[in-house]
Design an enzyme around this catalytic site. Structure first.
Site, short mmCIF file in Angstrom:
data_model
loop_
_atom_site.label_atom_id
_atom_site.label_comp_id
_atom_site.label_asym_id
_atom_site.label_seq_id
_atom_site.Cartn_x
_atom_site.Cartn_y
_atom_site.Cartn_z
N GLU A 98 0.83 -1.20 0.00
CA GLU A 98 0.00 0.00 0.00
C GLU A 98 0.87 1.26 0.00
OE1 GLU A 98 -3.41 -0.08 2.59
OE2 GLU A 98 -3.18 -2.22 2.88
N LYS B 15 -2.45 -11.03 13.48
CA LYS B 15 -2.91 -12.36 13.09
C LYS B 15 -2.37 -13.44 14.03
CE LYS B 15 -3.28 -10.90 8.27
NZ LYS B 15 -2.46 -10.69 7.03
#
Lengths: 441, 441
Positions: A190, A205
């Site tokens: 990004e 995560k």
């Protein structure tokens, strides 16, 4: 039976993927779920974009609360992201008795305890398969597939951006900054890649996986997090010569005195399948006491792979919502009254692993003996040493060289202290590079 | 809540593993399941062995029907194997309203339709995670984790014995018979290895996966089955030179006109993870339209890995048995009234794949042109040709050589017909070797 009605909050990449897959495969999904599943209402601030994505027949609103308030909606999908409004909306949906499906790893890793408690009290499900490793059904494997096991450790490549960058650095011998620009150009990173390259996304995560594996609350604040921004091309090359690849791993491990929870670049033996997971792919290795080592591999991001996980959760809820709420698959695998309260996440100094060390040293007699002697005194056992020719490292006539050392398992605090001593030696000419190593055996 | 009571039929390798893991991890399993799970009764013809395995406090009987008849038993585990008495006992347990857990792939691949129908009528579950790929939760991934997808194909290494033999043949350059003896000595192959080496065991497993993936009934009788007994060491070597490994794959694929269902040795590109699954390990690749390619890897056999799957089924049943029976996860992923009745398993001549061909030919001018011309006329497109020097193949002064051809995708019937023509050429001196090739892309 009338279809399950679903409201979607946020229709960006994953939201439109979810809408499209659900529509394309609606017949097949209905044959599996025993009941139709339809997105009947979508909320997005950009209502024009939302209308273009869903076409006629689906109600589009700008106010997410209108979706939550709709009594016909059975399940709310939250795809807004972040901790702010997303958290409020999830809590409100739960309070209204809606089941929730979310891909929001940040939200759950930080506020999971509060959210799951609220869901438990209302007897609704909060499903989050899409939050970890995209389309790979790893939450299901951990929470349902491996329930027989005392899970020993998990190690995963759970961030595609960083794995793409590391693959490119290795393939092309380029440095981090160059490859990052390329990744941004190709859409693999990004514009603001901080969460990915600094390891924060992977830490969210692995925090979720840690809770599910060991029956502990989510504890993101205790995760040790290092990204890949400081990784040098030459360490990738040296690691290769020693038979290793460098991967950004999320690791969580059951140690004698607590739980390890950490994200950092790691040397992995090149012969392991995990070392051969290339590009933007994800893979998670889980070691259980009964099953041994298992591995799960697939796309960890992207519109339809993530939608695959979101929809699997919708089908699960459709299949399970008639079950006794007290008896359903618990959010974090273990029943809330049976969570572990005596297993602490260990501080990094208490972690035991092995290490790759690179020392830029003066190319003179006695340096190797001095360095290895100091390590031996600290109780650090050496597995392998690679000493480069000075000419190769610094050009002809160089008076400096690289000394690479692989250690056996050692307590991190012991290594910290020894490195501080080594760093103070006059013959050690640059900051010592220390990368952890996971044998995964 | 009182523990779920389980009766075990047959306490051999997997049975004792199940008993031991359930006992060792009982606290952790209870915290996950929300309820204790206990094996309280065991039936085995060898009651002395059974008593030695379970110790005091567990009732041991020689008559399996005494377990089934016990009203306190909620779940029956069938680990007897085979189609005979095992089938009767499973049907009787269902008739008595017991949930059943089984590792019996042969039974389900052949008699699954009858068994699942009976279970459906009685509202009980028949769970069989352990029947495919041992401890890998592949049934759960297919039936629950990938429900969003129109599954396109599955390709798996699902027999550890044959993968061990193929790994050894490649590593050591040995022929099949030599390695088989070694595998038997090491316990990787049974005294009568027929079911493994002839591909029957793999065919049972891929038949089950095929039904779950595509919503069709189990149709073992329509599977095409070839084992590894005829595989020559030189083909493993030539494949390697062309960038491939040879693996025994179970393949099932959604084709335009039906379902492919087949087990045979296959060339797999060496760079694929699946090609790097070595020794007795198992791995299954699943390609879904939304998720793309996913892979599941682990131990496909053995006492505790298989027990891991058996116990996961026990926990699932404990968690789900309060759910509305009509709404639970269906046995074959699709609800019984929504099975596909228009998707036939294709005869092998209708399968489309690519091929490795090895022709022993006379080393003379025009042979290559003749062979490739004949293939071109048949509409078979060539991907690569490897022609060996006659001296290398047959020793100095040899007048014979090997011609290796890789084809692009072709209908198997077309290849059959072309090979018959080629075989009749006077310059083709030995039976043509044909091995299928799966690119898995």
């Amino acid at each position: 039976m009338k279809p399950i009605q679903v409201g979607l909050l946020g229709i960006g990449t994953v939201g439109s993927g979810t809408f499209n897959v659900l529509k394309r495969n609606q017949e097949e999904i209905k044959r599996r779920a025993g009941r139709g599943i339809e997105i009947t209402m979508v909320a997005d601030l950009d209502t024009a974009r939302a209308k273009a994505a869903v076409g006629e027949g689906v109600q589009v609103v700008s106010d997410a609360r209108a979706v939550i308030a709709n009594p016909d909606i059975d399940i709310v999908i939250e795809l807004i992201g972040g901790y702010g409004i997303a958290k409020q909306l999830v809590m409100e949906a739960i309070a209204m008795g809606k089941h929730v499906v979310t891909a929001n790893k940040a939200l759950l890793a930080v506020h999971g305890t509060e959210i799951f408690e609220a869901a438990q009290q209302k007897g609704v499900m909060v499903a989050f398969e899409a939050a970890v490793a995209g389309g790979i059904p790893i939450i299901k494997a951990l929470r349902e597939g491996l329930t027989a096991n005392s899970i020993q450790w998990i190690a995963g490549i759970i961030n595609g951006t960083t794995n793409f960058i590391l693959s490119e650095m290795r393939d092309k011998g380029l440095d981090f900054a160059t490859v990052l620009k390329e990744a941004q150009r190709l859409g693999y990173a990004e514009a603001d890649p901080t969460f990915d390259i600094e390891g924060v996304d992977a830490a969210h995560k692995v925090t979720l996986m840690s809770a599910i594996a060991f029956g502990i609350p989510v504890q993101f604040s205790k995760a040790h997090i290092e990204g890949i921004t400081k990784l040098a091309a030459q360490d990738i090359k040296y690691a290769e010569q020693l038979g290793y690849r460098i991967k950004l791993l999320g690791v969580t491990k059951r140690a004698k005195n607590g739980i390890e929870l950490r994200v950092h670049p790691s040397l992995v033996p090149a012969k392991r399948l995990l070392a051969n997971v290339e590009g933007a792919m994800n893979a998670v290795v889980v070691h259980g006491d009964a099953v041994g080592t298992t591995l799960y591999y697939g796309k960890g991001a992207g519109s339809e792979p993530t939608a695959s996980a979101v929809i699997a959760d919708l089908v699960d809820i459709t299949r399970l919502h008639t079950a006794d709420a007290a008896q359903r698959v618990p959010h974090l695998a273990f029943h809330p009254n049976a969570m572990n309260d005596h297993l602490d996440v260990l501080p990094m100094r208490e972690v035991i692993t092995s290490y790759y060390l690179r020392l830029r040293v003066a190319d003179e007699a006695g340096v190797l003996a001095k360095v290895t002697g100091l390590l031996a005194n600290a109780g650090i056992s050496i597995d392998a040493v690679l000493q480069r020719e000075a000419d190769e490292v610094g050009g002809e006539g160089s008076t400096q060289t690289d000394l690479i050392i692989l250690t056996h398992d050692t307590r991190e605090g012991t290594v910290d202290d020894a490195l501080a001593e080594l760093q103070a030696l006059p013959t050690v000419l640059a900051p010592i590079v220390r990368i952890r190593k996971e044998e995964l055996s």
